[in-house]
Design a protein around this motif. Sequence first.
Motif, PDB file in Angstrom:
ATOM      1  N   ARG A 195      60.738-112.057  39.878  1.00 42.24           N
ATOM      2  CA  ARG A 195      60.538-111.003  38.884  1.00 42.24           C
ATOM      3  C   ARG A 195      59.979-111.577  37.594  1.00 42.24           C
ATOM      4  O   ARG A 195      59.152-110.949  36.925  1.00 42.24           O
ATOM      5  CB  ARG A 195      61.847-110.262  38.614  1.00 42.24           C
ATOM      6  N   THR A 196      60.444-112.763  37.209  1.00 44.08           N
ATOM      7  CA  THR A 196      59.916-113.417  36.007  1.00 44.08           C
ATOM      8  C   THR A 196      58.429-113.713  36.169  1.00 44.08           C
ATOM      9  O   THR A 196      57.634-113.498  35.244  1.00 44.08           O
ATOM     10  CB  THR A 196      60.680-114.720  35.737  1.00 44.08           C
ATOM     11  N   LEU A 197      58.048-114.193  37.350  1.00 46.11           N
ATOM     12  CA  LEU A 197      56.640-114.467  37.628  1.00 46.11           C
ATOM     13  C   LEU A 197      55.822-113.185  37.586  1.00 46.11           C
ATOM     14  O   LEU A 197      54.736-113.145  36.988  1.00 46.11           O
ATOM     15  CB  LEU A 197      56.499-115.142  38.993  1.00 46.11           C
ATOM     16  N   VAL A 198      56.323-112.127  38.231  1.00 48.26           N
ATOM     17  CA  VAL A 198      55.613-110.848  38.238  1.00 48.26           C
ATOM     18  C   VAL A 198      55.411-110.342  36.817  1.00 48.26           C
ATOM     19  O   VAL A 198      54.316-109.903  36.438  1.00 48.26           O
ATOM     20  CB  VAL A 198      56.384-109.814  39.081  1.00 48.26           C
ATOM     21  N   LEU A 199      56.468-110.410  35.995  1.00 46.05           N
ATOM     22  CA  LEU A 199      56.375-109.930  34.629  1.00 46.05           C
ATOM     23  C   LEU A 199      55.340-110.724  33.836  1.00 46.05           C
ATOM     24  O   LEU A 199      54.550-110.157  33.065  1.00 46.05           O
ATOM     25  CB  LEU A 199      57.742-110.011  33.949  1.00 46.05           C
ATOM     26  N   ALA A 200      55.320-112.047  34.026  1.00 42.32           N
ATOM     27  CA  ALA A 200      54.342-112.883  33.325  1.00 42.32           C
ATOM     28  C   ALA A 200      52.912-112.503  33.720  1.00 42.32           C
ATOM     29  O   ALA A 200      52.016-112.416  32.871  1.00 42.32           O
ATOM     30  CB  ALA A 200      54.599-114.358  33.622  1.00 42.32           C
ATOM     31  N   LEU A 201      52.690-112.257  35.005  1.00 43.96           N
ATOM     32  CA  LEU A 201      51.351-111.888  35.472  1.00 43.96           C
ATOM     33  C   LEU A 201      50.945-110.511  34.959  1.00 43.96           C
ATOM     34  O   LEU A 201      49.780-110.297  34.591  1.00 43.96           O
ATOM     35  CB  LEU A 201      51.316-111.911  36.996  1.00 43.96           C
ATOM     36  N   LEU A 202      51.878-109.582  34.906  1.00 43.28           N
ATOM     37  CA  LEU A 202      51.579-108.259  34.372  1.00 43.28           C
ATOM     38  C   LEU A 202      51.283-108.331  32.881  1.00 43.28           C
ATOM     39  O   LEU A 202      50.443-107.581  32.362  1.00 43.28           O
ATOM     40  CB  LEU A 202      52.742-107.303  34.638  1.00 43.28           C
ATOM     41  N   CYS A 203      51.958-109.240  32.184  1.00 42.31           N
ATOM     42  CA  CYS A 203      51.669-109.452  30.756  1.00 42.31           C
ATOM     43  C   CYS A 203      50.255-109.987  30.568  1.00 42.31           C
ATOM     44  O   CYS A 203      49.538-109.597  29.637  1.00 42.31           O
ATOM     45  CB  CYS A 203      52.682-110.423  30.154  1.00 42.31           C
ATOM     46  N   VAL A 204      49.840-110.894  31.458  1.00 40.33           N
ATOM     47  CA  VAL A 204      48.474-111.432  31.415  1.00 40.33           C
ATOM     48  C   VAL A 204      47.461-110.305  31.563  1.00 40.33           C
ATOM     49  O   VAL A 204      46.471-110.213  30.821  1.00 40.33           O
ATOM     50  CB  VAL A 204      48.290-112.486  32.535  1.00 40.33           C
ATOM     51  N   ALA A 205      47.688-109.418  32.537  1.00 33.74           N
ATOM     52  CA  ALA A 205      46.780-108.300  32.762  1.00 33.74           C
ATOM     53  C   ALA A 205      46.754-107.364  31.564  1.00 33.74           C
ATOM     54  O   ALA A 205      45.687-106.875  31.156  1.00 33.74           O
ATOM     55  CB  ALA A 205      47.196-107.541  34.019  1.00 33.74           C
ATOM     56  N   SER A 206      47.910-107.104  30.978  1.00 31.73           N
ATOM     57  CA  SER A 206      47.993-106.215  29.822  1.00 31.73           C
ATOM     58  C   SER A 206      47.253-106.794  28.623  1.00 31.73           C
ATOM     59  O   SER A 206      46.572-106.077  27.882  1.00 31.73           O
ATOM     60  CB  SER A 206      49.467-105.976  29.469  1.00 31.73           C
ATOM     61  N   PHE A 207      47.369-108.108  28.417  1.00 32.88           N
ATOM     62  CA  PHE A 207      46.651-108.785  27.334  1.00 32.88           C
ATOM     63  C   PHE A 207      45.147-108.578  27.492  1.00 32.88           C
ATOM     64  O   PHE A 207      44.433-108.272  26.528  1.00 32.88           O
ATOM     65  CB  PHE A 207      46.988-110.276  27.347  1.00 32.88           C
ATOM     66  N   ALA A 208      44.655-108.731  28.721  1.00 33.74           N
ATOM     67  CA  ALA A 208      43.217-108.599  28.982  1.00 33.74           C
ATOM     68  C   ALA A 208      42.726-107.191  28.674  1.00 33.74           C
ATOM     69  O   ALA A 208      41.624-107.006  28.133  1.00 33.74           O
ATOM     70  CB  ALA A 208      42.921-108.962  30.429  1.00 33.74           C
ATOM     71  N   VAL A 209      43.528-106.187  29.011  1.00 39.66           N
ATOM     72  CA  VAL A 209      43.137-104.798  28.779  1.00 39.66           C
ATOM     73  C   VAL A 209      42.954-104.522  27.287  1.00 39.66           C
ATOM     74  O   VAL A 209      41.937-103.979  26.854  1.00 39.66           O
ATOM     75  CB  VAL A 209      44.182-103.834  29.379  1.00 39.66           C
ATOM     76  N   VAL A 210      43.939-104.892  26.486  1.00 39.26           N
ATOM     77  CA  VAL A 210      43.872-104.583  25.060  1.00 39.26           C
ATOM     78  C   VAL A 210      42.801-105.411  24.368  1.00 39.26           C
ATOM     79  O   VAL A 210      42.129-104.933  23.446  1.00 39.26           O
ATOM     80  CB  VAL A 210      45.256-104.792  24.402  1.00 39.26           C
ATOM     81  N   PHE A 211      42.616-106.648  24.802  1.00 35.37           N
ATOM     82  CA  PHE A 211      41.532-107.459  24.254  1.00 35.37           C
ATOM     83  C   PHE A 211      40.202-106.727  24.439  1.00 35.37           C
ATOM     84  O   PHE A 211      39.384-106.630  23.505  1.00 35.37           O
ATOM     85  CB  PHE A 211      41.490-108.816  24.969  1.00 35.37           C
ATOM     86  N   ASN A 212      39.979-106.182  25.636  1.00 37.92           N
ATOM     87  CA  ASN A 212      38.759-105.428  25.891  1.00 37.92           C
ATOM     88  C   ASN A 212      38.693-104.142  25.093  1.00 37.92           C
ATOM     89  O   ASN A 212      37.615-103.717  24.679  1.00 37.92           O
ATOM     90  CB  ASN A 212      38.639-105.120  27.391  1.00 37.92           C
ATOM     91  N   ASN A 213      39.835-103.497  24.870  1.00 39.16           N
ATOM     92  CA  ASN A 213      39.868-102.277  24.073  1.00 39.16           C
ATOM     93  C   ASN A 213      39.382-102.506  22.651  1.00 39.16           C
ATOM     94  O   ASN A 213      38.664-101.683  22.083  1.00 39.16           O
ATOM     95  CB  ASN A 213      41.295-101.717  24.014  1.00 39.16           C
ATOM     96  N   LEU A 214      39.782-103.631  22.062  1.00 38.97           N
ATOM     97  CA  LEU A 214      39.607-103.833  20.625  1.00 38.97           C
ATOM     98  C   LEU A 214      38.483-104.770  20.236  1.00 38.97           C
ATOM     99  O   LEU A 214      38.097-104.812  19.068  1.00 38.97           O
ATOM    100  CB  LEU A 214      40.921-104.369  20.021  1.00 38.97           C
ATOM    101  N   ILE A 215      37.931-105.529  21.188  1.00 46.68           N
ATOM    102  CA  ILE A 215      37.015-106.596  20.815  1.00 46.68           C
ATOM    103  C   ILE A 215      35.733-106.080  20.180  1.00 46.68           C
ATOM    104  O   ILE A 215      35.100-106.774  19.374  1.00 46.68           O
ATOM    105  CB  ILE A 215      36.677-107.476  22.051  1.00 46.68           C
TER     106      ILE A 215
END
Length: 404
Positions: A10-30
């Motif tokens: 679960r810790t690994l899954v959460l870390a990977l989902l955080c990575v994906a979420s970071f990428a989304v917002v970076f694209n939203n705001l860049i």
Amino acid sequence: MTLTISRSQRTLVLALLCVASFAVVFNNLIITPILPEISEDFGVRVAVAGLLVTAYAIAGGVAAVFSGPFIDRLGRKPVVVAGMATLTVATALSALAPGFWALLGARALAGLGVACLTPAVFAAVGDYFSYEERGRAMSWVISANTSASIFGVPAGAVLSGVFSWRWTFVALAVVLVVFTWLLLTRLPKDAPRKLGEGGTGLAAIPRVLRDVPTTAALFSNYLSTSYWFVFATYMGAYFHDEFGLAKWALGGLTMTMGLGVLLGSNAGGRLADRVGKRPVILWTSLLCAVFIGLTTTAAVAMAASLGFLFLFAVAGGARFASSQAIMTEMSPGDRGTVMALNAAGQQFGIVTGSLVGGMALEAGGYGALGPTAAALALVSMAMYGRFVSERGARAGGLAEEPGV
């Protein structure tokens, strides 16, 4: 239904989902910090260059409406990986765009990738974390996307200033290649899930919308994005024109709001797990209305206005973490569809908020932005208070009756 896996998984899954979420917002705001350079490079007016944001939001919103049934049918991992891969290709094409319209098409393609990625990420949080701990899990995912606005976007702006806006996209594309590989190789395969009655497919959309609490929650979240962007769209102009804030310092406003959301999402997510998601949503919606209203009406100095804005962001972050957690329990058999409709509402909320804010600005000046946003926040709160119940995972149904 919550999938049973080990704590380390679960810790690994959460870390990977955080990575994906970071990428989304970076694209939203860049696009925001590099928009003037793009405008100058392609010889188009800034107002025309702003279509890059509009195309991204509209493409993402329309696609998100229809992505949900496929998320439920194909599973979370295939859609997350496909969304990240699409985002990677779109970012590379943005770096190589020979003209403005090619860049516009690349940004629309990025919106399609986000339309798949965002709801699949939040649906996966619902799959892997029990309802009692889902608020905390959501707070980590939201912290990851908030960190993109605090650290990632300023770094991209510096890269653009030193080299060019194209190198910002090049660097982001390289990072996204790594993210795609991590998600493909490390994210666990989907386990069998209980699907909604009638199976998956586009029929899931009207099935979800027939449920009044789910529809009310979706509309309330759409309004919450709208009132956020009523002010956020014109935030830089407000502080520059009303208080004389230098243009070079306007990026600090995004960081101020980002820090507020970071604090609020972490505190609000944990509090929601203890006292319930719905009460946190109601109270933070009220606080959002109060603080955004004060930002443009009661601030006699820039420091006071910034203080109200920060408190608004704290309340907004707490509401967002709690609302995302409760949405994953609305129609759990169609979780992917629900989260896709929620993501679509957020994209269209950006468009609505900027339009409503523009009308308020024309009608009453900057002072009208705060009260307009506050009115939408109160309507959003009323929708939750009247129609939405909190649904506990263990109860399998309504945990409390609607009503304030």
